[in-house]
Design an enzyme around this catalytic site. Structure first.
Site, short mmCIF file in Angstrom:
data_model
loop_
_atom_site.label_atom_id
_atom_site.label_comp_id
_atom_site.label_asym_id
_atom_site.label_seq_id
_atom_site.Cartn_x
_atom_site.Cartn_y
_atom_site.Cartn_z
N LEU A 73 0.81 -1.23 0.00
CA LEU A 73 0.00 0.00 0.00
C LEU A 73 0.84 1.28 0.00
O LEU A 73 0.54 2.24 0.70
CB LEU A 73 -0.96 0.01 1.20
CG LEU A 73 -2.00 -1.10 1.23
CD1 LEU A 73 -2.77 -1.08 2.55
CD2 LEU A 73 -2.96 -0.99 0.05
N CYS A 129 -7.50 -5.52 4.75
CA CYS A 129 -6.52 -4.93 5.65
C CYS A 129 -6.62 -5.52 7.05
O CYS A 129 -7.68 -5.94 7.49
CB CYS A 129 -6.75 -3.42 5.74
SG CYS A 129 -6.71 -2.63 4.15
#
Length: 302
Positions: A73, A129
C-alpha cells in the site's frame, strides 16, 4: 450505435471498463499514451490515512500466469491525494473511485468524510486490511468485522460505498451478504489470492514479505466463479475483476454477474490493455446486437 453505458450503484459510467486499484497509480503514466477519458472509471491507488512507503523489496515476483505482489500500500496519504492528484484527475471526463485502507474502523470513517467532501464519485473499501484491534486479523475474513467497517464507512460517506471482497475466505457469499446487510451500495471482487514463490538456489522466498497477492490470468476462473456465486446471493451491483486481459474476458465476467469490469495486472504488460478490452467488448456487443447492460447475469447454468 451500441450503448456502452452502465450504472454502478447510481454512478453512470460511459462504458463498463474500470482500471483496478494499485495497477494504474493516479493515471499520470498511462495518460501519456491515451486520453484517460476513454475509460469508464479510474480506481486510484489504495489510500491510507497517512503516507506509506510500502514493504521493502523485492516485492514483485513473476508467476507463470500473472504476478505476486507485496507492495504494501505505498501511497502519499489521503490528504496529499486530495491536494495533488484530484485536480489532475478532474481534468478528464472519467469517474473517480477512491480505494481506502485502514487499520481501525475509525480510520475508514475519517477517510470517507475527506474523500466525499473532495468530490470523488465512489469509495471502494478495501477490507483485506488487518484490524489492529482484532490482533491483525483481516476485516474481510469475518462477516461481523466486514459488516462493522462497512457500516462505519456508510455513516461517514455521502457518495456510494463499494466493498472490495477478499477471495481468501471459506465462503465469499457469507461476507457479501454481511456487508449488504449493513448498507454497502456495491461490491467489487475479487482481490488477490494469497500466494508464494521460492528461489530454489538460495532457498528463500522471492518476496521479502514471504507471501503476496496473486493476480493476472491465473485467477480469472476463480473470479468468474466468485462473481457468479455472489450475484446469485445478493442484489448489489458488482464490479468484477481478476485476470481480465481481453474483451472476451469482460464479456464472460459480465455474463457471470458483473455490471462493470476492472482491468488490473494486464496494464503492466500492455499500457493499452483497458482500451483493448473495451474495444473487444464493444465488438462483441455490436456483433450480437446488444448493449452493455444486456450482458449482466445472462449465463445459463446447466
Amino acid at each position: 450505435m451500441t450503448d456502452l453505458r452502465v450504472n454502478l450503484a447510481g454512478v453512470e459510467l460511459k462504458n463498463p471498463i474500470v482500471v483496478a486499484s494499485g495497477t494504474y497509480g493516479f493515471g499520470h503514466e498511462y495518460g501519456r499514451f491515451y486520453d484517460l477519458s476513454e475509460l469508464g472509471a479510474i480506481c486510484v491507488k489504495g489510500l491510507t490515512p497517512v503516507r506509506r512507503d510500502g514493504n521493502p523489496p523485492p516485492r514483485i515476483a513473476e508467476t507463470p500466469a500473472g504476478i505476486l505482489n507485496s507492495v504494501g500500500l505505498q501511497n502519499p496519504g489521503v490528504d496529499a491525494f486530495i491536494a495533488e492528484e484530484m485536480p489532475f484527475l478532474r481534468q478528464h471526463d472519467v469517474k473517480i473511485i477512491a480505494n481506502i485502507s485502514g487499520n481501525t474502523p475509525e480510520q475508514y470513517g475519517e477517510m470517507c468524510e475527506k474523500l466525499s467532501d473532495a468530490g470523488v464519485d465512489m469509495i471502494e473499501v478495501n477490507i483485506s486490511c488487518p484490524n489492529v484491534k482484532a490482533g491483525g486479523l483481516a476485516y474481510g475474513t469475518k462477516p461481523e468485522m466486514a459488516a462493522e467497517v462497512t457500516e462505519i464507512a456508510k455513516k461517514h460517506s455521502t457518495v456510494p460505498v463499494m466493498v472490495k471482497l477478499s477471495p481468501n475466505v471459506t465462503d465469499i457469499v457469507e461476507i457479501a451478504k454481511a456487508v449488504e446487510g449493513t448498507g454497502a451500495d456495491a461490491l467489487s471482487l475479487i482481490n488477490t489470492l494469497l500466494g508464494m514463490r521460492i528461489d530454489i538456489h538460495n532457498r528463500r522466498p522471492i518476496l521479502k514479505n514471504n507471501m503476496g497477492g496473486l493476480s493476472g490470468p491465473a485467477v480469472f476462473p476463480v473470479a468468474v466463479r466468485m462473481v457468479y456465486q455472489v450475484r446469485q446471493a445478493t442484489k448489489l451491483p458488482i464490479l468484477g475483476m481478476g485476470g481480465v486481459a481481453k474483451g472476451s474476458d469482460a464479456v464472460e465476467l459480465m455474463m457471470a454477474g458483473a455490471d462493470a469490469v476492472a482491468v488490473g495486472t494486464a496494464c503492466f504488460a500492455d499500457a493499452f490493455a483497458p482500451v483493448h478490452v473495451r474495444e473487444g467488448l464493444e465488438k462483441y456487443l455490436e456483433e450480437n446486437g446488444l448493449n452493455a447492460r444486456d450482458l449482466t447475469n445472462t449465463v445459463k447454468p446447466w
